[in-house]
Write a protein that holds these residues in place. Structure first.
Motif, PDB file in Angstrom:
ATOM      1  N   LYS A  99       0.927  -1.260  -0.090  1.00 36.11           N
ATOM      2  CA  LYS A  99       0.120   0.111  -0.035  1.00 36.11           C
ATOM      3  C   LYS A  99       0.883   1.283  -0.113  1.00 36.11           C
ATOM      4  CE  LYS A  99      -4.251  -1.241   2.386  1.00 36.11           C
ATOM      5  NZ  LYS A  99      -5.015  -1.090   3.617  1.00 36.11           N
ATOM      6  N   ILE A 100       0.249   2.114  -0.828  1.00 32.71           N
ATOM      7  CA  ILE A 100       1.213   3.499  -0.961  1.00 32.71           C
ATOM      8  C   ILE A 100       0.629   4.644   0.410  1.00 32.71           C
ATOM      9  CG2 ILE A 100       1.641   5.616  -2.086  1.00 32.71           C
ATOM     10  CD1 ILE A 100       1.352   3.872  -4.485  1.00 32.71           C
ATOM     11  N   ARG A 101       1.612   4.738   1.084  1.00 30.15           N
ATOM     12  CA  ARG A 101       1.156   5.592   2.452  1.00 30.15           C
ATOM     13  C   ARG A 101       1.003   7.125   1.995  1.00 30.15           C
ATOM     14  NH1 ARG A 101       3.244   8.966   6.085  1.00 30.15           N
ATOM     15  NH2 ARG A 101       2.172   9.076   8.005  1.00 30.15           N
ATOM     16  N   ILE A 102       0.036   7.491   2.338  1.00 26.35           N
ATOM     17  CA  ILE A 102      -0.518   8.809   2.278  1.00 26.35           C
ATOM     18  C   ILE A 102      -0.063   9.840   3.612  1.00 26.35           C
ATOM     19  CG2 ILE A 102      -2.166  10.426   1.284  1.00 26.35           C
ATOM     20  CD1 ILE A 102      -3.707   8.113   0.084  1.00 26.35           C
ATOM     21  N   PRO A 103       0.913  10.469   3.471  1.00 23.51           N
ATOM     22  CA  PRO A 103       1.276  11.232   4.391  1.00 23.51           C
ATOM     23  C   PRO A 103       0.207  11.961   4.840  1.00 23.51           C
ATOM     24  CG  PRO A 103       2.648  11.826   2.767  1.00 23.51           C
ATOM     25  CD  PRO A 103       1.880  10.776   2.280  1.00 23.51           C
ATOM     26  N   THR A 104      -0.335  12.345   6.102  1.00 24.29           N
ATOM     27  CA  THR A 104      -1.450  13.284   6.470  1.00 24.29           C
ATOM     28  C   THR A 104      -0.830  14.271   7.359  1.00 24.29           C
ATOM     29  OG1 THR A 104      -1.638  11.838   8.523  1.00 24.29           O
ATOM     30  CG2 THR A 104      -2.923  11.284   6.921  1.00 24.29           C
ATOM     31  N   ARG A 105      -1.617  15.271   7.697  1.00 25.94           N
ATOM     32  CA  ARG A 105      -1.061  16.679   8.497  1.00 25.94           C
ATOM     33  C   ARG A 105      -1.657  16.201   9.971  1.00 25.94           C
ATOM     34  NH1 ARG A 105      -3.733  21.552   6.254  1.00 25.94           N
ATOM     35  NH2 ARG A 105      -3.232  22.200   8.076  1.00 25.94           N
ATOM     36  N   ILE A 106      -0.847  16.797  10.676  1.00 24.18           N
ATOM     37  CA  ILE A 106      -0.958  16.838  11.934  1.00 24.18           C
ATOM     38  C   ILE A 106      -2.248  17.885  12.420  1.00 24.18           C
ATOM     39  CG2 ILE A 106      -0.396  17.079  14.414  1.00 24.18           C
ATOM     40  CD1 ILE A 106       2.522  16.346  13.406  1.00 24.18           C
ATOM     41  N   PRO A 107      -3.220  17.564  13.027  1.00 25.69           N
ATOM     42  CA  PRO A 107      -4.415  18.551  13.153  1.00 25.69           C
ATOM     43  C   PRO A 107      -4.057  19.563  14.102  1.00 25.69           C
ATOM     44  CG  PRO A 107      -5.097  16.180  13.537  1.00 25.69           C
ATOM     45  CD  PRO A 107      -3.894  16.206  13.235  1.00 25.69           C
ATOM     46  N   ARG A 108      -4.451  20.679  13.696  1.00 20.24           N
ATOM     47  CA  ARG A 108      -4.237  21.882  14.579  1.00 20.24           C
ATOM     48  C   ARG A 108      -4.318  21.561  15.922  1.00 20.24           C
ATOM     49  NH1 ARG A 108      -7.634  25.830  12.073  1.00 20.24           N
ATOM     50  NH2 ARG A 108      -6.181  25.824  10.447  1.00 20.24           N
ATOM     51  N   GLY A 109      -5.569  21.247  16.564  1.00 22.92           N
ATOM     52  CA  GLY A 109      -5.878  20.988  17.796  1.00 22.92           C
ATOM     53  C   GLY A 109      -4.938  20.138  18.403  1.00 22.92           C
ATOM     54  N   VAL A 110      -4.154  19.063  18.021  1.00 20.34           N
ATOM     55  CA  VAL A 110      -3.319  18.312  18.446  1.00 20.34           C
ATOM     56  C   VAL A 110      -2.141  19.057  18.790  1.00 20.34           C
ATOM     57  CG1 VAL A 110      -1.946  16.352  18.253  1.00 20.34           C
ATOM     58  CG2 VAL A 110      -4.056  16.204  17.451  1.00 20.34           C
ATOM     59  N   LYS A 111      -1.570  19.984  17.810  1.00 23.61           N
ATOM     60  CA  LYS A 111      -0.453  20.883  17.919  1.00 23.61           C
ATOM     61  C   LYS A 111      -0.889  21.923  19.107  1.00 23.61           C
ATOM     62  CE  LYS A 111       1.036  20.962  13.552  1.00 23.61           C
ATOM     63  NZ  LYS A 111       1.189  21.974  12.098  1.00 23.61           N
ATOM     64  N   LYS A 113      -2.744  21.351  21.974  1.00 23.78           N
ATOM     65  CA  LYS A 113      -3.015  20.758  22.990  1.00 23.78           C
ATOM     66  C   LYS A 113      -1.393  20.338  23.510  1.00 23.78           C
ATOM     67  CE  LYS A 113      -4.677  16.466  25.095  1.00 23.78           C
ATOM     68  NZ  LYS A 113      -5.307  15.154  24.683  1.00 23.78           N
ATOM     69  N   ARG A 114      -0.457  19.982  22.520  1.00 25.91           N
ATOM     70  CA  ARG A 114       0.947  19.798  22.974  1.00 25.91           C
ATOM     71  C   ARG A 114       1.447  20.829  23.588  1.00 25.91           C
ATOM     72  NH1 ARG A 114       5.699  20.308  20.361  1.00 25.91           N
ATOM     73  NH2 ARG A 114       4.502  20.910  18.380  1.00 25.91           N
ATOM     74  N   LEU A 115       1.302  22.034  22.845  1.00 26.07           N
ATOM     75  CA  LEU A 115       1.984  23.150  23.411  1.00 26.07           C
ATOM     76  C   LEU A 115       1.451  23.745  24.690  1.00 26.07           C
ATOM     77  CD1 LEU A 115       2.308  25.228  19.891  1.00 26.07           C
ATOM     78  CD2 LEU A 115       4.177  24.114  21.100  1.00 26.07           C
ATOM     79  N   LYS A 116       0.182  23.551  24.880  1.00 20.20           N
ATOM     80  CA  LYS A 116      -0.489  23.972  26.212  1.00 20.20           C
ATOM     81  C   LYS A 116       0.070  23.104  27.179  1.00 20.20           C
ATOM     82  CE  LYS A 116      -5.092  23.868  28.260  1.00 20.20           C
ATOM     83  NZ  LYS A 116      -6.151  23.377  28.479  1.00 20.20           N
ATOM     84  N   ASN A 117       0.156  21.844  26.961  1.00 21.41           N
ATOM     85  CA  ASN A 117       0.892  20.729  27.823  1.00 21.41           C
ATOM     86  C   ASN A 117       2.351  21.162  28.376  1.00 21.41           C
ATOM     87  OD1 ASN A 117      -1.806  19.465  28.749  1.00 21.41           O
ATOM     88  ND2 ASN A 117      -1.344  18.019  27.047  1.00 21.41           N
ATOM     89  N   LYS A 118       2.913  21.753  27.314  1.00 23.03           N
ATOM     90  CA  LYS A 118       4.277  22.043  27.366  1.00 23.03           C
ATOM     91  C   LYS A 118       4.374  23.192  28.219  1.00 23.03           C
ATOM     92  CE  LYS A 118       8.181  22.327  24.445  1.00 23.03           C
ATOM     93  NZ  LYS A 118       8.744  22.325  23.061  1.00 23.03           N
TER      94      LYS A 118
END
Length: 134
Positions: A99-111, A113-118
């Motif tokens: 299968k050819i892997r289609i790269p996906t974008r990281i969702p804005r909400g996940v980014k 949340k990570r920065l908030k926790n940081k």
């Protein structure tokens, strides 16, 4: 892939199994060995032969013959069926398309949340320090 044509190209040889078994083991050839000549096969086209050759690169002999053996059962017929089944499974796995892997974008909400926790973690550690007196 035509399974009946593929099975007609297989060659079987029966030899004595190793291991314990008493007097009977010295008289009966129950181990089944399957031989398949990949490059002289009429079932596969050149691309499929190349793909299978790469898949079986460590299992092929110098003459490009695939050898599989089975001595799990005391029955010669059962060992033949098991080794044939294993061979067909290996062929299907070798011909499976990747299968050819289609790269996906990281969702804005996940980014966010990570920065908030940081930020929370950094503030927590900053509050542990004693206050600076001037």
């Amino acid at each position: 892939m035509d399974l009946t044509l593929l099975k007609s190209e297989l060659t079987y040889k029966y030899v004595r199994s190793s291991g314990s078994g008493g007097q009977h083991v010295n008289k009966v050839s129950s181990k089944a060995e399957l031989y398949f000549d990949l490059h002289n096969s009429a079932v596969f086209n050149d691309d499929e032969k190349q793909k299978l050759s790469e898949f079986f690169n460590k299992r092929l002999t110098k003459e490009n013959i695939l050898i599989l053996a089975c001595d799990e059962s005391r029955s010669q017929f059962r060992n033949k069926a098991l080794v044939t089944q294993r061979f067909i499974a290996l062929i299907e796995e070798g011909l499976k398309e990747e299968k050819i892997r289609i790269p996906t974008r990281i969702p804005r909400g996940v980014k966010k949340k990570r920065l908030k926790n940081k930020r929370i973690n950094a503030d927590k550690k900053a509050n542990r320090k004693p206050p600076e007196l001037e």
